[in-house]
Design an enzyme around this catalytic site. Structure first.
Site, PDB file in Angstrom:
ATOM      1  N   HIS A  51      -9.395   0.637   4.823  1.00 51.98           N
ATOM      2  CA  HIS A  51      -8.114   0.829   5.531  1.00 51.98           C
ATOM      3  C   HIS A  51      -8.350   1.711   6.765  1.00 51.98           C
ATOM      4  O   HIS A  51      -9.196   2.615   6.739  1.00 51.98           O
ATOM      5  CB  HIS A  51      -7.094   1.482   4.592  1.00 51.98           C
ATOM      6  CG  HIS A  51      -5.714   1.492   5.166  1.00 51.98           C
ATOM      7  ND1 HIS A  51      -5.302   2.459   6.062  1.00 51.98           N
ATOM      8  CD2 HIS A  51      -4.679   0.640   5.022  1.00 51.98           C
ATOM      9  CE1 HIS A  51      -4.047   2.198   6.416  1.00 51.98           C
ATOM     10  NE2 HIS A  51      -3.656   1.100   5.794  1.00 51.98           N
ATOM     11  N   GLU A  76      -6.838   4.152   7.904  1.00 48.34           N
ATOM     12  CA  GLU A  76      -6.721   5.598   7.650  1.00 48.34           C
ATOM     13  C   GLU A  76      -8.003   6.138   7.016  1.00 48.34           C
ATOM     14  O   GLU A  76      -8.388   7.282   7.261  1.00 48.34           O
ATOM     15  CB  GLU A  76      -5.479   5.877   6.783  1.00 48.34           C
ATOM     16  CG  GLU A  76      -4.204   5.704   7.601  1.00 48.34           C
ATOM     17  CD  GLU A  76      -2.994   5.234   6.823  1.00 48.34           C
ATOM     18  OE1 GLU A  76      -2.964   5.348   5.591  1.00 48.34           O
ATOM     19  OE2 GLU A  76      -2.059   4.717   7.471  1.00 48.34           O
ATOM     20  N   ASN A  98       0.866  -1.180   0.000  1.00 48.16           N
ATOM     21  CA  ASN A  98       0.000   0.000   0.000  1.00 48.16           C
ATOM     22  C   ASN A  98       0.904   1.232   0.000  1.00 48.16           C
ATOM     23  O   ASN A  98       1.484   1.578   1.032  1.00 48.16           O
ATOM     24  CB  ASN A  98      -0.893  -0.047   1.251  1.00 48.16           C
ATOM     25  CG  ASN A  98      -1.697   1.220   1.440  1.00 48.16           C
ATOM     26  OD1 ASN A  98      -1.778   2.056   0.543  1.00 48.16           O
ATOM     27  ND2 ASN A  98      -2.297   1.369   2.623  1.00 48.16           N
ATOM     28  N   TRP A  99       1.006   1.867  -1.158  1.00 53.88           N
ATOM     29  CA  TRP A  99       1.929   2.998  -1.277  1.00 53.88           C
ATOM     30  C   TRP A  99       1.412   4.249  -0.567  1.00 53.88           C
ATOM     31  O   TRP A  99       2.143   5.231  -0.421  1.00 53.88           O
ATOM     32  CB  TRP A  99       2.169   3.338  -2.750  1.00 53.88           C
ATOM     33  CG  TRP A  99       2.900   2.307  -3.551  1.00 53.88           C
ATOM     34  CD1 TRP A  99       3.133   0.991  -3.203  1.00 53.88           C
ATOM     35  CD2 TRP A  99       3.483   2.485  -4.842  1.00 53.88           C
ATOM     36  NE1 TRP A  99       3.824   0.355  -4.200  1.00 53.88           N
ATOM     37  CE2 TRP A  99       4.053   1.247  -5.226  1.00 53.88           C
ATOM     38  CE3 TRP A  99       3.574   3.562  -5.725  1.00 53.88           C
ATOM     39  CZ2 TRP A  99       4.704   1.065  -6.447  1.00 53.88           C
ATOM     40  CZ3 TRP A  99       4.222   3.384  -6.941  1.00 53.88           C
ATOM     41  CH2 TRP A  99       4.785   2.146  -7.298  1.00 53.88           C
ATOM     42  N   LYS A 100       0.149   4.261  -0.211  1.00 55.56           N
ATOM     43  CA  LYS A 100      -0.490   5.433   0.407  1.00 55.56           C
ATOM     44  C   LYS A 100      -0.280   6.678  -0.485  1.00 55.56           C
ATOM     45  O   LYS A 100      -0.203   6.534  -1.697  1.00 55.56           O
ATOM     46  CB  LYS A 100       0.018   5.646   1.832  1.00 55.56           C
ATOM     47  CG  LYS A 100      -0.066   4.369   2.661  1.00 55.56           C
ATOM     48  CD  LYS A 100       0.102   4.606   4.129  1.00 55.56           C
ATOM     49  CE  LYS A 100       0.141   3.265   4.845  1.00 55.56           C
ATOM     50  NZ  LYS A 100       0.054   3.419   6.298  1.00 55.56           N
ATOM     51  N   GLY A 140       2.307   1.793  10.816  1.00 50.71           N
ATOM     52  CA  GLY A 140       3.198   2.942  10.697  1.00 50.71           C
ATOM     53  C   GLY A 140       3.870   3.335  12.001  1.00 50.71           C
ATOM     54  O   GLY A 140       4.449   4.404  12.108  1.00 50.71           O
ATOM     55  N   SER A 144       3.510  -2.623  10.315  1.00 56.94           N
ATOM     56  CA  SER A 144       4.965  -2.602  10.496  1.00 56.94           C
ATOM     57  C   SER A 144       5.662  -3.898  10.079  1.00 56.94           C
ATOM     58  O   SER A 144       6.638  -4.317  10.711  1.00 56.94           O
ATOM     59  CB  SER A 144       5.315  -2.234  11.947  1.00 56.94           C
ATOM     60  OG  SER A 144       4.821  -0.934  12.247  1.00 56.94           O
ATOM     61  N   GLU A 153      -5.299  -5.634  10.354  1.00 58.61           N
ATOM     62  CA  GLU A 153      -4.280  -4.628  10.640  1.00 58.61           C
ATOM     63  C   GLU A 153      -4.591  -3.959  11.968  1.00 58.61           C
ATOM     64  O   GLU A 153      -5.426  -3.039  12.018  1.00 58.61           O
ATOM     65  CB  GLU A 153      -4.273  -3.571   9.532  1.00 58.61           C
ATOM     66  CG  GLU A 153      -3.974  -4.120   8.156  1.00 58.61           C
ATOM     67  CD  GLU A 153      -3.425  -3.031   7.252  1.00 58.61           C
ATOM     68  OE1 GLU A 153      -2.267  -3.172   6.833  1.00 58.61           O
ATOM     69  OE2 GLU A 153      -4.113  -2.037   7.006  1.00 58.61           O
ATOM     70  N   GLY A 206       2.881  -1.290   4.358  1.00 58.78           N
ATOM     71  CA  GLY A 206       2.896   0.142   4.086  1.00 58.78           C
ATOM     72  C   GLY A 206       4.321   0.616   3.861  1.00 58.78           C
ATOM     73  O   GLY A 206       4.899   0.444   2.790  1.00 58.78           O
TER      74      GLY A 206
HETATM   75  C1  PEP Z   1      -0.699  -0.152   6.098  1.00 60.54           C
HETATM   76  O1  PEP Z   1      -0.799   1.050   5.939  1.00 60.54           O
HETATM   77  O2  PEP Z   1      -1.565  -0.910   5.627  1.00 60.54           O
HETATM   78  C2  PEP Z   1       0.443  -0.641   6.848  1.00 60.54           C
HETATM   79  C3  PEP Z   1       0.419  -1.861   7.287  1.00 60.54           C
HETATM   80  O3  PEP Z   1       1.469   0.253   7.083  1.00 60.54           O
HETATM   81  P1  PEP Z   1       2.904  -0.079   7.771  1.00 60.54           P
HETATM   82  O4  PEP Z   1       3.414  -1.340   7.117  1.00 60.54           O
HETATM   83  O5  PEP Z   1       3.745   1.107   7.465  1.00 60.54           O
HETATM   84  O6  PEP Z   1       2.635  -0.276   9.215  1.00 60.54           O
END
Ligand code: PEP
Length: 251
Positions: free
Chosen positions: A96, A98, A9-11, A174, A214, A168, A235
């Site tokens: 997600h 976010e 997921n590049w966000k 993050g 993470s 998640e 992410g």
């Molecule tokens: C995500 O945004 O779906 C995610 C898992 O981010 P990160 O790997 O940076 O925790």
């Protein structure tokens, strides 16, 4: 589920030149990895066409990070399922954390999106997860149950079979605070149990349940070797070709 599925997921990252560089790097890095794992990249909307052009002859899947549930019309700033299909997407991340927290998406909205994705031929990566406060209150399973039953309301068994579920924990996204393999496995097993109970005609073992929060090359192996963890939604670590490939090679 023997084949692992790793999605990046590049966000809100990567302009067009950066997209070209990252996709080229991922293609190069994955050339040497042949463990049967499936890789998916989910760039921002503005990079989808570029990514599609670069990926069309490769086994790497393309997904978007969101979409709206209506077909067309006066929805300024929104993108439809048909638009995502027309740019070559096969997957779409929905729900997600976010989107849930910053953009106030409810289970009901996410459910409309999941159903629209299915009726349009897109495969949803449907995200669920508890906050730190919810975990500390001991209501993780209640939260997960509510998100599953709300987000998947009226989703048919055939549609569920085409849904990837991403667990998640919000406190691990993050933050660098990864769930322990035991913590993640416990919730994944709960999700698999929920599927068995609510979709008795579906082979729950065949549903891909990804862990996200993470994930990095150095913790991926332990997480991905848990019996109910079928892949990862990544992410931060997907923004560098080497670390994304490192997670895929850990499968
Ligand atoms: C995500 O945004 O779906 C995610 C898992 O981010 P990160 O790997 O940076 O925790």
């Amino acid at each position: 589920m023997s084949k692992k599925v790793i999605a990046g997921n590049w966000k809100m990252n990567m302009d067009i030149p950066e997209t070209v560089k990252l996709i080229s790097g991922i293609k190069e890095a994955l050339k040497n990895i042949n463990n049967g794992a499936e890789a998916i990249v989910c760039p921002p909307f503005t990079s989808l066409e570029t990514a599609y052009t670069l990926l069309k002859d490769s086994p790497i899947g393309l997904g978007a990070q969101n979409m709206y549930f209506e077909d067309s019309g006066a929805y300024t700033g929104e993108i439809s399922a048909a638009m995502l299909k027309s740019v070559g997407c096969r997957y779409v991340i929905l729900g997600h954390s976010e989107r849930r927290t910053i953009f106030k998406e409810s289970d009901e909205t996410i459910n409309k999106k999941v159903k629209k994705a299915h009726s349009s031929g897109l495969l949803p990566i449907f995200c669920i997860g508890e906050t730190l406060e919810e975990r500390e209150k001991g209501i993780t399973f209640d939260v997960i149950r509510t998100q599953l039953s709300g987000g998947l309301k009226d989703v048919s068994p055939a549609e569920l079979e085409k849904t990837i579920i991403a667990y998640e924990p919000v406190w691990a996204i993050g933050t660098g605070k990864v769930a322990t393999p035991e913590q993640a496995q416990e919730v994944h097993a709960f999700i698999r149990g929920w599927i068995k109970e609510n979709y008795p005609s579906v082979n729950a073992k065949e549903i891909v349940i990804q862990y996200g929060g993470s994930v990095k090359p150095d913790n991926a192996k332990e997480l991905l070797s848990q019996p109910d963890i079928d892949g990862a939604l990544v992410g931060g670590a997907c923004l560098k070709a080497d670390s994304f490939a490192g997670i895929i090679s850990a499968c």
